[in-house]
Motif scaffolding. Structure first.
Motif, short mmCIF file in Angstrom:
data_model
loop_
_atom_site.label_atom_id
_atom_site.label_comp_id
_atom_site.label_asym_id
_atom_site.label_seq_id
_atom_site.Cartn_x
_atom_site.Cartn_y
_atom_site.Cartn_z
N TYR A 5 0.81 -1.11 0.38
CA TYR A 5 -0.47 -0.40 -0.08
C TYR A 5 0.65 1.32 -0.02
CZ TYR A 5 -3.56 -3.30 1.21
OH TYR A 5 -4.29 -4.55 0.95
N THR A 6 0.21 2.54 -1.00
CA THR A 6 1.08 3.39 -1.18
C THR A 6 0.79 4.59 0.32
OG1 THR A 6 -0.18 5.53 -2.50
CG2 THR A 6 1.27 2.97 -3.29
N PRO A 7 1.14 5.67 0.50
CA PRO A 7 0.91 6.36 1.72
C PRO A 7 -0.95 7.74 0.32
CG PRO A 7 3.29 7.25 1.10
CD PRO A 7 2.59 6.19 -0.06
N ASP A 8 -0.84 7.06 -0.60
CA ASP A 8 -1.62 8.33 -1.21
C ASP A 8 -2.83 7.20 -1.51
OD1 ASP A 8 -0.02 10.41 -1.85
OD2 ASP A 8 1.10 9.07 -3.10
N HIS A 9 -2.81 5.87 -1.51
CA HIS A 9 -3.95 5.42 -0.68
C HIS A 9 -4.35 4.37 -1.94
CE1 HIS A 9 -4.83 6.71 2.94
NE2 HIS A 9 -4.95 8.53 2.05
N GLU A 10 -3.57 4.04 -2.79
CA GLU A 10 -3.53 2.88 -4.18
C GLU A 10 -2.97 1.31 -3.16
OE1 GLU A 10 -2.70 6.38 -5.85
OE2 GLU A 10 -1.01 5.58 -4.90
N TRP A 11 -3.21 0.69 -3.76
CA TRP A 11 -2.77 -0.63 -3.41
C TRP A 11 -2.70 -1.69 -4.78
CZ3 TRP A 11 -4.61 -4.38 -6.70
CH2 TRP A 11 -6.00 -4.32 -7.51
#
Length: 124
Positions: A5-11
């Motif tokens: 997961y990224t801090p930008d809310h992508e998986w």
């Protein structure tokens, strides 16, 4: 397969040098009802953190960022036809694009599910 997961809310679901990318439950909750998606161009190479797609809802529009350096190999045409899939099944049928990773090791520092859940809880 491994999901990060990224801090930008992508998986990102990683399978060797290939990966599938979408938005998280937290992102779709924050956006509300998704009404439009602008998906990336198949065959185009992106750098990590480039805006690769756009998701629009009744509340806002947000960029979907490339989680790592790589090339888009496929986009989810079903999502383009029915953007609500990003709400109803963001981690499954609502995926945005598939990509070939230039260097899978770039993803080593990303959050796992436990770390992301804690991160997203603090983001509320």
């Amino acid at each position: 397969m491994t999901v990060k997961y990224t801090p930008d809310h992508e998986w990102i679901n990683i399978d060797g040098n290939s990966a599938t990318v979408g938005i998280t439950h937290h992102a779709q909750d924050a956006l509300g009802d998704v009404v439009f998606v602008d998906l990336p161009e198949v065959g185009k190479a992106y750098a990590a953190k480039d805006a690769a797609a756009v998701v629009e809802s009744v509340k806002a529009a947000a960029d979907v960022y490339m989680p790592a350096n790589g090339t888009v190999t496929e986009v989810n045409e079903e999502l383009r036809a029915d953007p609500s899939l990003a709400n109803s099944d963001p981690l499954g049928a609502g995926w945005f694009f598939r990509m070939t990773l230039d260097n899978p090791a770039e993803l080593d520092g990303m959050m796992d599910e436990t770390s992301y859940t804690a991160f997203a809880a603090e983001a509320h």
